[in-house]
Scaffold this motif. Structure first.
Motif, mmCIF file in Angstrom:
data_model
loop_
_atom_site.group_PDB
_atom_site.id
_atom_site.type_symbol
_atom_site.label_atom_id
_atom_site.label_comp_id
_atom_site.label_asym_id
_atom_site.label_seq_id
_atom_site.Cartn_x
_atom_site.Cartn_y
_atom_site.Cartn_z
ATOM 1 N N PHE A 1 -2.375 14.649 -3.703
ATOM 2 C CA PHE A 1 -3.420 14.806 -2.698
ATOM 3 C C PHE A 1 -4.194 13.509 -2.482
ATOM 4 C CE2 PHE A 1 -7.922 15.628 -1.792
ATOM 5 C CZ PHE A 1 -7.802 16.167 -0.519
ATOM 6 N N SER A 2 -4.666 12.906 -3.568
ATOM 7 C CA SER A 2 -5.518 11.722 -3.401
ATOM 8 C C SER A 2 -4.758 10.538 -2.806
ATOM 9 C CB SER A 2 -6.177 11.333 -4.731
ATOM 10 O OG SER A 2 -5.212 11.046 -5.699
ATOM 11 N N CYS A 3 -3.520 10.332 -3.224
ATOM 12 C CA CYS A 3 -2.764 9.180 -2.723
ATOM 13 C C CYS A 3 -2.112 9.449 -1.371
ATOM 14 C CB CYS A 3 -1.704 8.760 -3.730
ATOM 15 S SG CYS A 3 -2.402 8.112 -5.251
ATOM 16 N N ARG A 4 -1.369 10.557 -1.263
ATOM 17 C CA ARG A 4 -0.549 10.793 -0.067
ATOM 18 C C ARG A 4 -1.280 11.488 1.074
ATOM 19 N NH1 ARG A 4 5.639 11.513 -1.283
ATOM 20 N NH2 ARG A 4 5.818 10.338 -3.195
ATOM 21 N N ILE A 5 -2.370 12.172 0.776
ATOM 22 C CA ILE A 5 -3.081 12.899 1.825
ATOM 23 C C ILE A 5 -4.382 12.197 2.204
ATOM 24 C CG2 ILE A 5 -4.106 15.143 2.453
ATOM 25 C CD1 ILE A 5 -1.022 15.152 2.130
ATOM 26 N N VAL A 6 -4.996 11.470 1.281
ATOM 27 C CA VAL A 6 -6.282 10.828 1.574
ATOM 28 C C VAL A 6 -6.153 9.305 1.723
ATOM 29 C CG1 VAL A 6 -8.642 10.462 0.754
ATOM 30 C CG2 VAL A 6 -7.551 12.670 0.408
ATOM 31 N N PHE B 1 5.604 10.138 10.901
ATOM 32 C CA PHE B 1 6.657 10.923 10.259
ATOM 33 C C PHE B 1 6.333 11.164 8.782
ATOM 34 C CE2 PHE B 1 10.566 10.933 7.710
ATOM 35 C CZ PHE B 1 11.133 12.111 8.168
ATOM 36 N N PHE B 2 6.006 10.093 8.050
ATOM 37 C CA PHE B 2 5.743 10.238 6.622
ATOM 38 C C PHE B 2 4.446 10.992 6.349
ATOM 39 C CE2 PHE B 2 8.917 6.849 6.177
ATOM 40 C CZ PHE B 2 9.729 7.479 5.244
ATOM 41 N N ASN B 3 3.425 10.807 7.178
ATOM 42 C CA ASN B 3 2.176 11.538 6.972
ATOM 43 C C ASN B 3 2.361 13.030 7.220
ATOM 44 O OD1 ASN B 3 0.581 9.351 6.185
ATOM 45 N ND2 ASN B 3 0.213 8.757 8.293
ATOM 46 N N VAL B 4 3.121 13.394 8.245
ATOM 47 C CA VAL B 4 3.387 14.806 8.504
ATOM 48 C C VAL B 4 4.260 15.396 7.393
ATOM 49 C CG1 VAL B 4 4.584 16.400 10.078
ATOM 50 C CG2 VAL B 4 3.034 14.672 10.991
ATOM 51 N N LEU B 5 5.251 14.640 6.948
ATOM 52 C CA LEU B 5 6.102 15.099 5.851
ATOM 53 C C LEU B 5 5.280 15.316 4.574
ATOM 54 C CD1 LEU B 5 9.030 15.687 4.986
ATOM 55 C CD2 LEU B 5 9.210 13.275 4.357
ATOM 56 N N ASN B 6 4.393 14.392 4.258
ATOM 57 C CA ASN B 6 3.543 14.550 3.078
ATOM 58 C C ASN B 6 2.616 15.750 3.220
ATOM 59 O OD1 ASN B 6 4.531 12.431 1.526
ATOM 60 N ND2 ASN B 6 3.219 10.946 2.549
ATOM 61 N N LEU B 7 2.106 16.010 4.398
ATOM 62 C CA LEU B 7 1.257 17.181 4.625
ATOM 63 C C LEU B 7 2.059 18.464 4.424
ATOM 64 C CD1 LEU B 7 -1.550 18.162 5.400
ATOM 65 C CD2 LEU B 7 -0.823 18.074 7.788
ATOM 66 N N TYR B 8 3.285 18.490 4.926
ATOM 67 C CA TYR B 8 4.171 19.648 4.730
ATOM 68 C C TYR B 8 4.378 19.921 3.238
ATOM 69 C CZ TYR B 8 8.558 22.217 4.419
ATOM 70 O OH TYR B 8 9.534 23.117 4.086
ATOM 71 N N TRP B 9 4.702 18.869 2.482
ATOM 72 C CA TRP B 9 4.933 19.050 1.048
ATOM 73 C C TRP B 9 3.651 19.450 0.329
ATOM 74 C CZ3 TRP B 9 9.232 20.254 -0.911
ATOM 75 C CH2 TRP B 9 10.418 19.788 -0.356
ATOM 76 N N PHE B 10 2.514 18.935 0.769
ATOM 77 C CA PHE B 10 1.251 19.305 0.123
ATOM 78 C C PHE B 10 0.948 20.785 0.336
ATOM 79 C CE2 PHE B 10 -3.420 19.636 -0.029
ATOM 80 C CZ PHE B 10 -3.573 19.342 -1.368
ATOM 81 N N ILE B 11 1.236 21.306 1.514
ATOM 82 C CA ILE B 11 1.036 22.735 1.771
ATOM 83 C C ILE B 11 1.907 23.557 0.825
ATOM 84 C CG2 ILE B 11 1.434 24.576 3.461
ATOM 85 C CD1 ILE B 11 0.544 22.477 5.614
ATOM 86 N N LYS B 12 3.149 23.121 0.612
ATOM 87 C CA LYS B 12 4.029 23.827 -0.327
ATOM 88 C C LYS B 12 3.484 23.743 -1.758
ATOM 89 C CE LYS B 12 8.475 24.180 0.535
ATOM 90 N NZ LYS B 12 8.568 25.512 1.057
ATOM 91 N N PRO C 1 0.804 -1.217 0.000
ATOM 92 C CA PRO C 1 0.000 0.000 0.000
ATOM 93 C C PRO C 1 0.847 1.283 0.000
ATOM 94 C CG PRO C 1 -0.517 -1.371 1.943
ATOM 95 C CD PRO C 1 0.535 -2.044 1.145
ATOM 96 N N MET C 2 2.017 1.248 0.623
ATOM 97 C CA MET C 2 2.817 2.467 0.683
ATOM 98 C C MET C 2 3.430 2.813 -0.679
ATOM 99 S SD MET C 2 2.163 3.467 3.518
ATOM 100 C CE MET C 2 1.279 2.688 4.842
ATOM 101 N N LEU C 3 3.523 1.835 -1.559
ATOM 102 C CA LEU C 3 4.006 2.114 -2.909
ATOM 103 C C LEU C 3 3.025 3.019 -3.655
ATOM 104 C CD1 LEU C 3 6.329 1.509 -4.793
ATOM 105 C CD2 LEU C 3 5.103 -0.499 -5.576
ATOM 106 N N LEU C 4 1.787 3.040 -3.212
ATOM 107 C CA LEU C 4 0.774 3.909 -3.797
ATOM 108 C C LEU C 4 1.171 5.379 -3.696
ATOM 109 C CD1 LEU C 4 -2.054 3.954 -5.046
ATOM 110 C CD2 LEU C 4 -2.991 4.003 -2.744
ATOM 111 N N MET C 5 2.002 5.716 -2.700
ATOM 112 C CA MET C 5 2.443 7.106 -2.546
ATOM 113 C C MET C 5 3.281 7.553 -3.740
ATOM 114 S SD MET C 5 3.187 7.832 1.457
ATOM 115 C CE MET C 5 4.577 6.759 1.665
ATOM 116 N N GLU C 6 3.845 6.629 -4.475
ATOM 117 C CA GLU C 6 4.701 6.980 -5.614
ATOM 118 C C GLU C 6 3.913 7.233 -6.898
ATOM 119 O OE1 GLU C 6 7.886 7.712 -5.334
ATOM 120 O OE2 GLU C 6 7.640 7.309 -3.189
ATOM 121 N N ALA C 7 2.597 7.207 -6.840
ATOM 122 C CA ALA C 7 1.782 7.428 -8.046
ATOM 123 C C ALA C 7 1.988 8.822 -8.629
ATOM 124 C CB ALA C 7 0.302 7.199 -7.730
ATOM 125 N N SER C 8 2.365 9.780 -7.803
ATOM 126 C CA SER C 8 2.563 11.148 -8.293
ATOM 127 C C SER C 8 3.962 11.376 -8.870
ATOM 128 C CB SER C 8 2.310 12.146 -7.161
ATOM 129 O OG SER C 8 3.212 11.928 -6.093
#
Length: 118
Positions: free
Chosen positions: A37-42, A82-93, A1-8
């Protein structure tokens, strides 16, 4: 499932291409933001929280204790946070950059270069 984060990632790699028209480049950047957004944030945080919830419910069962080490839950929780907070940080940017581009403060192709020290 974590490989799904690489869809972007393919969209991100194409962002640096300077041979696309502004429309194609804008569509690619929108695709990147949408898949990020859809993969890493939701999706992935939902899957991770479901896994954490199940692990927490089952960690006192004998079967769980036989199959998994005692440190699995805390390590999974810490790395997941750690990874969820990091992804949220990058999404804000990403949202801030998209806002600048949509308001015309920054051109579509501006800021897409790969700045490498040669």
């Amino acid at each position: 499932p974590m490989l799904l984060m690489e869809a972007s990632t393919p969209f991100l790699a194409i962002v640096k291409a300077d041979f696309f028209s502004e429309t194609a480049s804008l569509l690619n950047q929108m695709g990147f933001a949408l898949t990020f957004f859809s993969c890493r944030i939701v999706i992935v945080p939902y899957m991770w929280s479901s896994l954490m919830w199940t692990m927490m419910e089952q960690k006192s069962s004998p079967r769980y204790q036989e199959c998994f080490p005692s440190y699995l839950f805390p390590v999974s929780f810490i790395f997941g946070m750690f990874f969820n907070v990091l992804n949220l940080y990058w999404f804000i940017k990403i949202v801030k950059k998209a806002r600048r581009k949509l308001l015309g403060i920054e051109k579509v192709h501006h800021g897409n270069e790969l700045n490498e020290n040669k």
